[in-house]
Design a protein around this motif. Structure first.
Motif, short mmCIF file in Angstrom:
data_model
loop_
_atom_site.label_atom_id
_atom_site.label_comp_id
_atom_site.label_asym_id
_atom_site.label_seq_id
_atom_site.Cartn_x
_atom_site.Cartn_y
_atom_site.Cartn_z
N LEU A 113 -2.75 -0.83 -8.15
CA LEU A 113 -2.56 -0.03 -6.94
C LEU A 113 -2.20 1.49 -7.26
O LEU A 113 -1.36 1.71 -7.92
N PRO A 114 -3.01 2.29 -6.68
CA PRO A 114 -4.21 2.06 -6.16
C PRO A 114 -5.22 1.50 -6.78
O PRO A 114 -5.29 1.49 -8.00
N ALA A 165 -0.30 9.08 -0.38
CA ALA A 165 -1.62 8.69 -0.86
C ALA A 165 -2.45 10.17 -1.13
O ALA A 165 -3.00 10.72 -2.25
N HIS A 195 -3.51 12.22 -4.16
CA HIS A 195 -4.97 12.46 -4.56
C HIS A 195 -5.36 13.72 -4.55
O HIS A 195 -6.22 14.32 -5.44
N THR A 249 -1.00 6.22 -12.68
CA THR A 249 -2.24 5.41 -12.39
C THR A 249 -2.30 4.26 -13.77
O THR A 249 -1.73 4.44 -14.41
N GLY A 269 1.10 -1.32 -0.14
CA GLY A 269 0.02 -0.15 -0.09
C GLY A 269 0.93 1.02 -0.04
O GLY A 269 2.02 1.18 0.26
N HIS A 270 0.13 2.40 -0.33
CA HIS A 270 1.02 3.61 -0.27
C HIS A 270 1.05 4.22 1.04
O HIS A 270 0.07 3.95 1.84
#
Length: 183
Positions: free
Chosen positions: A112-113, A52, A56, A141, A46-47
């Protein structure tokens, strides 16, 4: 008690040098971190929550800035557009974003994500923003720029379907994505 021309405040020149030195040290530290390989870039983990959040927030601000001049066609929400968009979604998007009542593909599970569930009931799917993302893709992404392979009418059809089909049932999704008119 006259101390001459001396002041307790640093001079502008010394402040400038301190700021430049701090900037250079920070830059050197960033490069040292980058070249150390310490940050795990694998898609299997995971980030970092801070990274993250930063990515975002950057995405959201960029999307709203770059999509603000996109003009939504007046006839966007016609039945023909929504149904054509459903079939395009099934052939181009479902692999990563999934479909109601169907398990996410192995490719979709490996991103991921994770790609967002675009047909979730709580999604807003603003057609203007969806069109821009579908057309231009999103860097870093798995979202490709479909504007390179699809014409604007097709991109708008997908955007119309995404807006109309939020919260769609598996049965209605299957009916709408079937070949032909979707009825």
């Amino acid at each position: 008690m006259n101390s001459g021309n001396r002041s307790i405040f640093p001079s502008a020149r010394s402040t400038f040098f301190v700021l430049v030195a701090a900037a250079l040290i920070s830059l050197a530290g960033a490069f040292a971190f980058m070249y150390s390989g310490l940050y795990d870039v694998s898609a299997a983990s995971g980030h970092n929550p801070l990274v993250a959040w930063f990515l975002h927030a950057t995405y959201e601000q960029s999307l709203h800035r770059h999509a603000k001049n996109v003009h939504v066609p007046a006839d966007l929400m016609t039945t023909a557009n929504v149904e054509a968009g459903a079939r395009l979604y099934q052939s181009t998007c479902v692999l990563c974003h999934g479909a109601p009542g169907q398990p996410l593909s192995p490719i979709g599970q490996g991103i991921l994500p994770l790609a967002p569930n675009l047909l979730g009931a709580t999604r807003r799917n603003n057609p203007q923003l969806m069109y821009w993302v579908i057309r231009n893709g999103v860097k870093m992404t798995a979202m490709p720029a479909f504007g390179k392979t699809h014409d604007d009418a097709q991109l708008w059809q997908i955007a119309s379907f995404l807006y109309q089909a939020r919260g769609i049932s598996p049965h209605d999704y299957e009916k709408m994505t079937a070949s032909g008119s979707g009825k």
